[in-house]
Design an enzyme around this catalytic site. Structure first.
Site, PDB file in Angstrom:
ATOM      1  CD1 TRP A 100      -1.879  -2.340   1.815  1.00 13.73           C
ATOM      2  CD2 TRP A 100      -2.865  -1.431   0.036  1.00 13.73           C
ATOM      3  NE1 TRP A 100      -2.807  -3.233   1.356  1.00 13.73           N
ATOM      4  CE2 TRP A 100      -3.432  -2.710   0.275  1.00 13.73           C
ATOM      5  CE3 TRP A 100      -3.334  -0.666  -1.044  1.00 13.73           C
ATOM      6  CZ2 TRP A 100      -4.441  -3.236  -0.539  1.00 13.73           C
ATOM      7  CZ3 TRP A 100      -4.342  -1.197  -1.847  1.00 13.73           C
ATOM      8  CH2 TRP A 100      -4.889  -2.458  -1.590  1.00 13.73           C
ATOM      9  CG  ASP A 167      -2.811   4.213   4.471  1.00 13.73           C
ATOM     10  OD1 ASP A 167      -3.821   4.069   5.189  1.00 13.73           O
ATOM     11  OD2 ASP A 167      -2.615   3.543   3.430  1.00 13.73           O
ATOM     12  CE  LYS A 191      -7.880  -3.176   5.784  1.00 15.23           C
ATOM     13  NZ  LYS A 191      -7.906  -4.421   4.997  1.00 15.23           N
TER      14      LYS A 191
END
Length: 364
Positions: A100, A167, A191
């Site tokens: 990511w 992030d 999440k």
């Protein structure tokens, strides 16, 4: 009963499912479903205001920060951040610690100049880089606080003299942080916060318009701040379910409580991995993620780590399945196994997994 260790979308507390399902039929005795109420209504205005208040309270966000509820997930933020923060004559610094982070770097490079100042790619992203120098003239420093695929996590906030961008999609509200250390935090909800469909962005107000670029309004943070996250139709249901989940977290005792619970669960599994002759962890011990725990099968004699022949893995996964455990197959790019330890996962589920690993070792 199922024990859901999937990497995302996340599991949610049973009471959140119950409340959300009732709201689908009748939201707050309005006679309307949460799926059909107007996002301009007083009822939804109360939802989004309470959701923002809970985010601010749980994270102790200073007053000079704005909170936005946006769409597009973390992937859209990969582009929105350089569009809003990276001036044409500036460079953005990035730390590369996984898939990511790499995607964020690739998107930034399409918009301006992005420089990778440290990377663990050469070691299969098995550790967090420790020694790096942040250019003092960089527009910002970007990092991914938890790496879901490779099972590593930052336990200390990187030191930076330039605005720090994080992030936090997979570990936000799983542990305590000091928001004032950051210029911008973003997190896809799926999440620890709620269902997929909404992304939380926390931004220091002084960074608004930093890039000086002329960009489409839909990608302009300032437009979303001015409209209080209602620039266009927001993901109403996702925000509502997130609100329910934030209420649940607040009732439990907030982030201090959940951080301790997450540490207990992670320690249970890492202890088993380290003492079980059939498994071995993949990430550096000091950087082991508490959210996503990755491991491989290994030789019974304790030899070097390798994924054993397919029938051995299948045998273990069959035992796992027979015990109601789902979602532990490793990411397709990393193999092995991955156990996600998000906030709503009960300690009892982690105990079941550990017992299954012990049973497998006894049998094989």
């Amino acid at each position: 009963m199922k024990h859901n260790f999937g990497a995302g979308p996340c599991l949610l507390p049973p009471e959140v499912f119950a409340e959300a399902s009732q709201a689908v039929l009748d939201f707050n005795d309005t006679g309307l479903s949460i799926l059909e109420i107007s996002h301009r209504s007083e009822e939804f205005e109360a939802v989004i205001e309470e959701a923002e208040a809970l985010v601010r309270s749980l994270l102790d966000i200073p007053n000079d920060y704005s909170v936005m509820f946006l769409q597009g997930g973390g992937s859209q933020q990969f582009a929105m951040i350089p569009l809003n923060l990276l001036a044409e004559d500036k460079t953005a610094a990035y730390l590369d610690t996984g898939i990511w982070a790499k995607k964020a770097i690739q998107e930034a490079a399409k918009i301006g100049h992005a420089e990778v100042i440290a990377s663990s790619a050469g070691a299969s992203y098995s550790y967090i880089p420790k020694d790096f120098i942040v250019p003092t003239d960089a527009a910002y420093l970007h990092y991914t606080s938890n790496n879901t695929v490779y099972g590593t996590e930052w336990f200390e906030t990187p030191k930076s003299s330039v605005p720090l961008v994080a992030d936090m999609s997979s570990d936000i509200m799983s542990k305590q942080i000091d928001v004032s250390d950051f210029g911008l935090i973003y997190a896809g909800a799926q999440k620890n916060l709620g269902p997929a469909g909404v992304t939380v962005v926390i931004m220091k107000n002084e960074l608004v318009g930093l890039s000086g670029r002329s960009i489409p309004k839909i990608f302009d943070y300032n437009e979303h701040i001015k409209a209080k996250s209602l620039y266009h139709t927001p993901p109403v249901f996702a925000i509502y379910v997130m609100l329910l989940n934030l209420r649940w977290l607040k009732r439990l005792g907030g982030i201090a409580y959940i951080s301790n619970k997450n540490a207990i669960k992670a320690e249970m599994l890492y202890d088993e991995i380290d003492q079980n002759p059939l498994f071995i962890g993949t990430s550096a011990r000091e950087d082991r993620s508490r959210m996503n725990i990755t491991f491989l099968m290994r030789d019974k004699m304790g030899g070097s780590a390798f994924l054993k022949k397919a029938d051995d893995k299948s045998r273990f996964l069959k035992l796992v399945e027979d015990n109601g455990i789902v979602g532990i197959n490793g990411h397709r790019s990393a193999g092995g196994f991955r156990v996600s330890n998000y906030n709503a996962l009960p300690i009892s589920s982690m105990k079941v997994l550990v017992e299954v690993m012990q049973e497998f070792a006894r049998k094989y």
